[in-house]
Design a protein around this motif. Structure first.
Motif, PDB file in Angstrom:
ATOM      1  N   LEU A 192       0.829  -1.206   0.000  1.00  0.00           N
ATOM      2  CA  LEU A 192       0.000   0.000   0.000  1.00  0.00           C
ATOM      3  C   LEU A 192       0.863   1.255   0.000  1.00  0.00           C
ATOM      4  N   LEU A 193       1.947   1.270   0.778  1.00  0.00           N
ATOM      5  CA  LEU A 193       2.786   2.460   0.881  1.00  0.00           C
ATOM      6  C   LEU A 193       3.591   2.702  -0.391  1.00  0.00           C
ATOM      7  N   HIS A 194       4.044   1.627  -1.041  1.00  0.00           N
ATOM      8  CA  HIS A 194       4.905   1.790  -2.216  1.00  0.00           C
ATOM      9  C   HIS A 194       4.129   1.923  -3.519  1.00  0.00           C
ATOM     10  N   HIS A 195       2.925   1.324  -3.587  1.00  0.00           N
ATOM     11  CA  HIS A 195       2.167   1.323  -4.845  1.00  0.00           C
ATOM     12  C   HIS A 195       0.782   1.954  -4.723  1.00  0.00           C
ATOM     13  N   SER A 196       0.412   2.435  -3.533  1.00  0.00           N
ATOM     14  CA  SER A 196      -0.871   3.117  -3.288  1.00  0.00           C
ATOM     15  C   SER A 196      -2.071   2.210  -3.495  1.00  0.00           C
ATOM     16  N   SER A 197      -1.862   0.904  -3.681  1.00  0.00           N
ATOM     17  CA  SER A 197      -2.986   0.002  -3.911  1.00  0.00           C
ATOM     18  C   SER A 197      -2.568  -1.426  -3.565  1.00  0.00           C
ATOM     19  N   THR A 198      -3.525  -2.208  -3.049  1.00  0.00           N
ATOM     20  CA  THR A 198      -3.277  -3.633  -2.783  1.00  0.00           C
ATOM     21  C   THR A 198      -4.031  -4.522  -3.772  1.00  0.00           C
ATOM     22  N   LEU A 199      -4.478  -3.951  -4.874  1.00  0.00           N
ATOM     23  CA  LEU A 199      -5.172  -4.738  -5.890  1.00  0.00           C
ATOM     24  C   LEU A 199      -4.214  -5.769  -6.477  1.00  0.00           C
ATOM     25  N   HIS A 200      -4.655  -7.037  -6.570  1.00  0.00           N
ATOM     26  CA  HIS A 200      -3.884  -8.168  -7.100  1.00  0.00           C
ATOM     27  C   HIS A 200      -2.695  -8.530  -6.204  1.00  0.00           C
ATOM     28  N   PHE A 201      -2.657  -8.056  -4.945  1.00  0.00           N
ATOM     29  CA  PHE A 201      -1.558  -8.405  -4.048  1.00  0.00           C
ATOM     30  C   PHE A 201      -1.790  -9.800  -3.459  1.00  0.00           C
ATOM     31  N   SER A 202      -0.702 -10.551  -3.318  1.00  0.00           N
ATOM     32  CA  SER A 202      -0.759 -11.884  -2.709  1.00  0.00           C
ATOM     33  C   SER A 202       0.581 -12.162  -2.055  1.00  0.00           C
ATOM     34  N   TRP A 203       0.545 -12.833  -0.887  1.00  0.00           N
ATOM     35  CA  TRP A 203       1.789 -13.194  -0.208  1.00  0.00           C
ATOM     36  C   TRP A 203       1.601 -14.545   0.459  1.00  0.00           C
ATOM     37  N   ASN A 204       2.545 -15.446   0.146  1.00  0.00           N
ATOM     38  CA  ASN A 204       2.531 -16.792   0.727  1.00  0.00           C
ATOM     39  C   ASN A 204       1.190 -17.495   0.459  1.00  0.00           C
ATOM     40  N   ASP A 205       0.710 -17.366  -0.806  1.00  0.00           N
ATOM     41  CA  ASP A 205      -0.510 -18.024  -1.285  1.00  0.00           C
ATOM     42  C   ASP A 205      -1.785 -17.472  -0.651  1.00  0.00           C
ATOM     43  N   LEU A 206      -1.722 -16.309   0.001  1.00  0.00           N
ATOM     44  CA  LEU A 206      -2.923 -15.676   0.559  1.00  0.00           C
ATOM     45  C   LEU A 206      -3.144 -14.356  -0.176  1.00  0.00           C
ATOM     46  N   PRO A 207      -4.146 -14.280  -1.097  1.00  0.00           N
ATOM     47  CA  PRO A 207      -4.332 -13.071  -1.906  1.00  0.00           C
ATOM     48  C   PRO A 207      -5.302 -12.091  -1.263  1.00  0.00           C
ATOM     49  N   VAL A 208      -5.256 -10.865  -1.756  1.00  0.00           N
ATOM     50  CA  VAL A 208      -6.272  -9.853  -1.440  1.00  0.00           C
ATOM     51  C   VAL A 208      -7.320  -9.897  -2.550  1.00  0.00           C
ATOM     52  N   HIS A 209      -8.550 -10.189  -2.197  1.00  0.00           N
ATOM     53  CA  HIS A 209      -9.605 -10.250  -3.198  1.00  0.00           C
ATOM     54  C   HIS A 209      -9.881  -8.857  -3.761  1.00  0.00           C
ATOM     55  N   ASP A 210     -10.280  -8.833  -5.026  1.00  0.00           N
ATOM     56  CA  ASP A 210     -10.498  -7.543  -5.692  1.00  0.00           C
ATOM     57  C   ASP A 210     -11.527  -6.697  -4.951  1.00  0.00           C
ATOM     58  N   ALA A 211     -12.561  -7.344  -4.425  1.00  0.00           N
ATOM     59  CA  ALA A 211     -13.610  -6.584  -3.731  1.00  0.00           C
ATOM     60  C   ALA A 211     -13.111  -5.985  -2.419  1.00  0.00           C
ATOM     61  N   ASP A 212     -12.031  -6.552  -1.837  1.00  0.00           N
ATOM     62  CA  ASP A 212     -11.514  -6.066  -0.552  1.00  0.00           C
ATOM     63  C   ASP A 212     -10.303  -5.164  -0.706  1.00  0.00           C
ATOM     64  N   ALA A 213      -9.754  -5.042  -1.910  1.00  0.00           N
ATOM     65  CA  ALA A 213      -8.520  -4.284  -2.116  1.00  0.00           C
ATOM     66  C   ALA A 213      -8.731  -2.809  -1.777  1.00  0.00           C
ATOM     67  N   VAL A 214      -7.664  -2.186  -1.295  1.00  0.00           N
ATOM     68  CA  VAL A 214      -7.680  -0.760  -0.947  1.00  0.00           C
ATOM     69  C   VAL A 214      -6.844  -0.009  -1.977  1.00  0.00           C
ATOM     70  N   ASP A 215      -7.423   1.044  -2.543  1.00  0.00           N
ATOM     71  CA  ASP A 215      -6.750   1.855  -3.556  1.00  0.00           C
ATOM     72  C   ASP A 215      -6.780   3.308  -3.094  1.00  0.00           C
ATOM     73  N   LEU A 216      -5.624   3.817  -2.657  1.00  0.00           N
ATOM     74  CA  LEU A 216      -5.575   5.196  -2.183  1.00  0.00           C
ATOM     75  C   LEU A 216      -5.845   6.195  -3.299  1.00  0.00           C
ATOM     76  N   GLU A 217      -5.565   5.787  -4.556  1.00  0.00           N
ATOM     77  CA  GLU A 217      -5.827   6.702  -5.665  1.00  0.00           C
ATOM     78  C   GLU A 217      -7.323   6.940  -5.862  1.00  0.00           C
ATOM     79  N   SER A 218      -8.169   6.052  -5.323  1.00  0.00           N
ATOM     80  CA  SER A 218      -9.613   6.281  -5.442  1.00  0.00           C
ATOM     81  C   SER A 218     -10.027   7.550  -4.707  1.00  0.00           C
ATOM     82  N   PHE A 219      -9.304   7.866  -3.602  1.00  0.00           N
ATOM     83  CA  PHE A 219      -9.588   9.129  -2.927  1.00  0.00           C
ATOM     84  C   PHE A 219      -9.298  10.303  -3.854  1.00  0.00           C
TER      85      PHE A 219
END
Length: 759
Positions: free
Chosen positions: A171-198
Motif C-alpha cells: 500500500l505504501l509503495h504502490h498506493s494500492s493492494t489490488l492483485h496483491f498476494s503473499w505466501n498463497d494468501l491473496p487480497v480479493h479484488d472486492a476487498d482491495a484498498v486503492d488510495l488513488e480512489s480518494f
C-alpha cells in the motif's frame, strides 16, 4: 497433518488483524489458530522431545569435562550432537528425583530437542521475514509415538507474522493492494484498498463544484442582461422566460452551496478527501514501522522458544550439573577401576525445573506453551497496540469529514414567481449601491491583508514546530547514548563482582583441601601408634630374630603407606585445582555471555534509534515541505481573493452606473409614452365629439337621441374605465420592475457576502 490444537490469543480483539484488514484488505488467519499445525510428540508445541541415557560408564575424563565450562558449550545448547538443542541433567539411578542429599548417587540423562520449522542453518532462530509452508520429519521412521508421515505447516504463522506487514508495504509503495498476494494468501479484488480512489473521487467533487459555479456565473449574466433590457421584454410570455432564468439561478445557487469550490480548480469536499488520503497513509506508515521493528527482533516464535530453553539450561547448570562430582574407586595397586557420580554440594534440585520434572513430557509441553505465550504477548504489546492506534487515527480523520448525503433541488414555480414579480417594487438606489461597492472593496482589502498575515504566522509556527521536533530528536539520541553507557558500566561491575566471587570460592576450596589433608595426617599418626603398640607386645613375647624380621616388615609397610598417602594427597590437590579452574572458566564464560548480550542489546538499540531517527527526519522534512506549501498556497489564495474582491467591487460599481443610466432611460421612455398616450386620448376625445355631433344631427326623434346618448355615455364610461385599468396596469408594471431591481440588488449583495464568508 499434525494434531489441530487451538491456543488462546490472550485478547478478545486482535487490533493488528483488524487494522491490516481495514487498511489493505489482506485478511490474515486468526491468531488463535496459528500453532495448531506446529505440535510435536505428546502435544508439545513447536518441538519434538526425546530422552536418552549417557552412553558408557563414567570416567575421569567426564569428571574433568563437567568441571570445565567448555563441557557446557560442547554438550548442551544449540546444534550439538546432530540435533537442534540438547539439555543434559542428572537424575536418580532408579528413576526421577526432585531433590537429593549430599553423597546421593545420580545418573546423567539428556533431552534431545528438534524445533519445528527451523531453517536448517547453524544459526540460532532469529527474526526476519520468511515464507512458510508444509514440511515433514525427514527421519523416515516413527518418532516417540508420532507417525513418520506427520506433516507440519507454518504457512498460517508466516501469513500472520509477515503477510500483514508486506501488505502495508504494498500500500505504501504502490498506493494500492489490488492483485496483491503473499505466501498463497491473496487480497480479493472486492476487498482491495486503492488510495488513488480518494484522489479520483476528490477530482470528481472538484469537477462538479466547478461546473455548478461556472453555470451559476453564466446564468447570472443572462439574468443581468434580461434585466437591463426589460423595456423590450413586455408581456406575460417574456416574463415567464425571465422568471425561468431567475429560477435556474436560484437552483444553481443551491447546488453551488451544497458543493462549494476552493480556489479556481478545487472543491471543499475534494480537499477533504485528499486530506483523508493523507491521514490513511500516515496511519499505515506508523503501523508498518512498528511491525518492521517487531518482525526483525521478536517476530519468530522459535526465537522465544530458544530463549526459554537457554534459561532452562542456565537453571540446570547452576542447580544440577555443578552440584555433582565423580568419585573413582581404586584397586589394591592404586589405579582406578570404576566410579560413579554423586551429589557433592547442597542445593541439588534433581530433574526439577521451573516447569516441572524434566523426564515428564507435560513439562516440555508447558515449556512450548510458555514460548507461545511470550510470542502472543509481544504481538499484543506491539502490533495490537499499534493497530488500535491506527484504527483510532483513521476513524478520527473520517469523523471530521462532512459529505452531502442528499442533494437538495430548488423547485421553480413560474406562475407564482410571475405573480410575485408583477407585484414587486424596486427600492434600490444607485448611490447606495456605489457606497456598498466601496465598502466591499475596503473589506476585501482588509480580509486580504488579514489572510496574508495569517499565512506568515502559520509559516513561522511551522518552522518553530520543526525546530522543536529536531531538538527533541537530539535529546532522545543523547538519552539513548547515556543509557547505553550506563548499561556498559553495570555489566563491567557485574563482571568484577563475579571475578571476586570466583577467587573467594577458589580460596575456600584450597582451605578445605588443607583441612582434609591435616585430618588425614592425624588419622595416619593414630593408626601408626596402634601398630607400634602391637609391635611392642609381639616383641615382648617373640625372640630377638623374630623381632628383627617384624621390624623390617614394619619398615616396608610404613614406606608403602607413605607412598599411598602421597598419591591420595596429590589426587585431592589435582581435584581442588580442577574445581578452581572450572569456577574461573565459568566466571569467564558468564562474562563473555554478558558481553555478547550487551553487544546484541546495543546493536538492537542502535538499529531502533537509527530507524526512529530516520523516520523522525522524514516526518520533519515532510512537515516542513507541507508547511511551505500551505504558506505558499495561502499567499496565492490571498492574492487571488484580493484581485477577485477588487474586480467584484469594480463590477459592482459598473453595474450600479449601468442601472442608474437604465433607470434614467426607462423614466424618459415612460414620460414619452405617457405624453403620446395623452395626445392619443385627446385625439380620440375630439373624434368622439365630432362623431357625436354628426350622430345628433342624424337622430330624428327624441327617443332615438336619448337612446343614442345613453349608449354613448356607457361607451364613454367603458373607455374611461379601460383607460383607468390601463393606467393601473402601467403603475403595477413599474412597481414590479422597481421591486425586481431591488430584489436583484439584495440578492447580489447576499451572494457577495456569502462568498466573502466562504473565503
Amino acid at each position: 497433518m499434525a494434531e489441530n490444537v487451538v491456543y488462546p490469543a490472550n485478547s478478545v480483539d486482535d487490533y493488528w488483524h483488524t487494522a491490516v484488514q481495514v487498511l489493505t484488505g489482506y485478511v490474515m488467519p486468526k491468531r488463535e489458530t496459528l500453532f495448531g499445525s506446529l505440535v510435536g510428540n505428546d502435544s508439545i508445541p513447536l518441538m519434538r522431545v526425546e530422552f536418552s541415557d549417557h552412553d558408557g560408564e563414567p570416567s575421569n575424563a567426564i569428571v574433568d569435562a563437567v568441571d570445565d565450562l567448555e563441557w557446557r558449550t560442547e554438550n548442551s545448547g544449540w546444534r550439538v550432537e546432530n540435533t537442534d538443542f540438547v539439555i543434559p541433567f542428572y537424575s536418580g539411578k532408579g528413576g526421577p528425583i526432585a531433590e537429593a542429599a549430599v553423597d546421593t548417587k545420580v545418573k546423567m540423562k539428556k533431552a534431545r530437542i528438534t524445533l519445528l520449522g527451523t531453517s536448517g542453518t547453524d544459526d540460532a532462530p532469529a527474526g526476519g521475514v520468511v515464507q512458510g509452508g508444509e514440511f515433514k520429519s525427514g527421519l523416515g521412521k516413527d518418532f516417540q509415538g508420532q507417525s513418520k508421515d506427520t506433516v507440519w505447516s507454518n504457512k498460517a504463522l508466516a501469513q500472520y507474522s509477515y503477510g500483514g506487514g508486506k501488505a502495508l508495504e504494498q500500500l505504501l509503495h504502490h498506493s494500492s493492494t489490488l492483485h496483491f498476494s503473499w505466501n498463497d494468501l491473496p487480497v480479493h479484488d472486492a476487498d482491495a484498498v486503492d488510495l488513488e480512489s480518494f484522489t479520483r473521487n476528490a477530482q470528481a467533487f472538484d469537477r462538479v463544484a466547478q461546473f455548478f459555479a461556472a453555470r451559476l456565473r453564466e446564468l447570472k449574466d443572462w439574468e443581468y442582461d434580461l434585466g437591463k433590457q426589460e423595456a423590450a421584454w413586455k408581456g406575460q410570455a417574456a416574463g415567464v422566460f425571465k422568471d425561468l432564468v431567475h429560477g435556474l439561478v436560484r437552483t444553481y445557487e443551491s447546488y453551488s452551496k451544497q458543493f462549494p469550490v476552493s480556489g479556481t480548480v478545487n472543491s471543499t469536499y475534494g480537499n477533504d478527501l485528499r486530506g483523508f488520503r493523507g491521514d490513511v497513509l500516515a496511519a499505515a506508515t506508523k503501523l508498518h514501522g512498528k511491525w518492521d521493528t517487531w518482525q526483525l527482533l521478536t517476530g519468530n516464535p522459535l526465537r522465544w522458544l530458544h530463549d526459554v530453553l537457554l534459561d532452562l539450561t542456565d537453571h540446570i547448570w547452576r542447580h544440577n550439573i555443578t552440584k555433582v562430582r565423580y568419585k573413582p574407586t581404586y584397586s589394591p595397586r592404586g589405579y582406578s577401576l570404576t566410579g560413579y557420580h554423586y551429589v557433592k554440594y547442597e542445593g541439588f534440585s534433581g530433574a526439577v525445573s521451573p516447569y516441572g520434572m524434566l523426564e515428564q513430557k507435560d513439562t516440555w509441553k508447558k515449556i512450548g506453551e510458555e514460548a507461545v505465550r511470550r510470542w502472543q504477548q509481544s504481538v499484543q504489546d506491539v502490533l495490537s497496540a499499534a493497530g488500535k492506534q491506527a484504527l483510532i487515527d483513521v476513524e478520527n480523520a473520517f469523523n471530521g469529514q462532512k459529505f452531502p448525503e442528499k442533494v437538495t433541488t430548488v423547485s421553480i414555480d413560474l406562475a407564482n414567481q410571475l405573480a410575485k414579480d408583477q407585484a414587486a417594487r424596486d427600492r434600490a438606489e444607485a448611490l447606495k449601491a456605489k457606497a456598498d461597492a466601496e465598502e466591499k472593496l475596503r473589506l476585501a482589502k482588509e480580509e486580504a491583508d488579514r489572510k496574508e498575515h495569517a499565512a506568515e504566522e502559520k509559516a513561522r509556527l511551522a518552522k518553530e514546530e520543526a525546530d522543536r521536533k529536531q531538538r527533541e530528536a537530539e535529546e532522545r539520541a543523547r538519552l539513548a547514548q547515556e543509557e547505553a553507557e550506563r548499561r556498559q558500566r553495570e555489566a563491567e561491575q557485574r563482571a568484577e563482582q563475579r571475578q571476586l566471587e570466583a577467587e573467594e570460592r577458589a580460596r575456600r576450596a584450597q582451605a578445605e583441601a588443607e583441612a582434609r589433608q591435616a585430618e588425614k595426617e592425624a588419622e595416619q599418626e593414630r593408626k601408626q601408634e596402634e601398630k607400634e603398640r602391637e609391635a611392642e607386645a609381639e616383641q615382648a613375647e617373640a625372640e630377638q630374630k623374630q623381632e628383627q624380621k617384624e621390624a623390617e616388615q614394619r619398615q616396608k609397610q610404613a614406606e608403602q603407606e607413605a607412598k599411598q598417602e602421597q598419591r591420595q594427597a596429590e589426587q585431592e590437590a589435582e581435584q581442588a585445582e580442577a574445581e578452581r579452574r572450572a569456577e574461573e572458566k565459568q566466571a569467564e564464560q558468564e562474562a563473555k555471555q554478558e558481553q555478547k548480550e550487551r553487544e546484541a542489546q546495543d546493536r538492537q538499540l542502535l538499529l531502533m534509534n537509527q530507524s526512529r531517527a530516520d523516520q523522525q527526519r522524514q516526518r520533519e522534512e515532510q512537515e516542513r515541505k507541507q508547511a511551505e506549501a500551505e504558506a505558499k498556497q495561502a499567499e496565492q489564495e490571498a492574492e487571488q481573493e484580493a484581485k477577485q474582491a477588487e474586480a467584484e467591487a469594480k463590477q459592482a460599481e459598473k453595474e450600479a452606473e449601468q442601472e442608474r443610466k437604465q433607470e434614467e432611460k426607462e423614466r424618459e421612455a415612460e414620460a414619452e409614452q405617457a405624453e403620446a398616450e395623452q395626445k392619443q386620448e385627446q385625439k380620440e376625445a375630439e373624434q368622439e365629439r365630432k362623431q357625436t355631433e354628426a350622430e345628433q344631427q342624424r337622430i330624428r326623434t327624441e327617443s332615438e337621441y336619448k337612446a343614442e346618448q345613453e349608449e354613448q355615455r356607457q361607451e364613454a364610461e367603458e373607455r374611461r374605465a379601460e383607460a383607468e385599468a390601463k393606467q393601473e396596469r402601467k403603475e403595477a408594471e413599474q412597481e414590479a420592475r422597481q421591486e425586481q431591481l431591488r430584489a436583484e440588488q439584495e440578492q447580489k449583495q447576499a451572494e457577495a457576502e456569502a462568498k466573502q464568508e466562504r473565503k
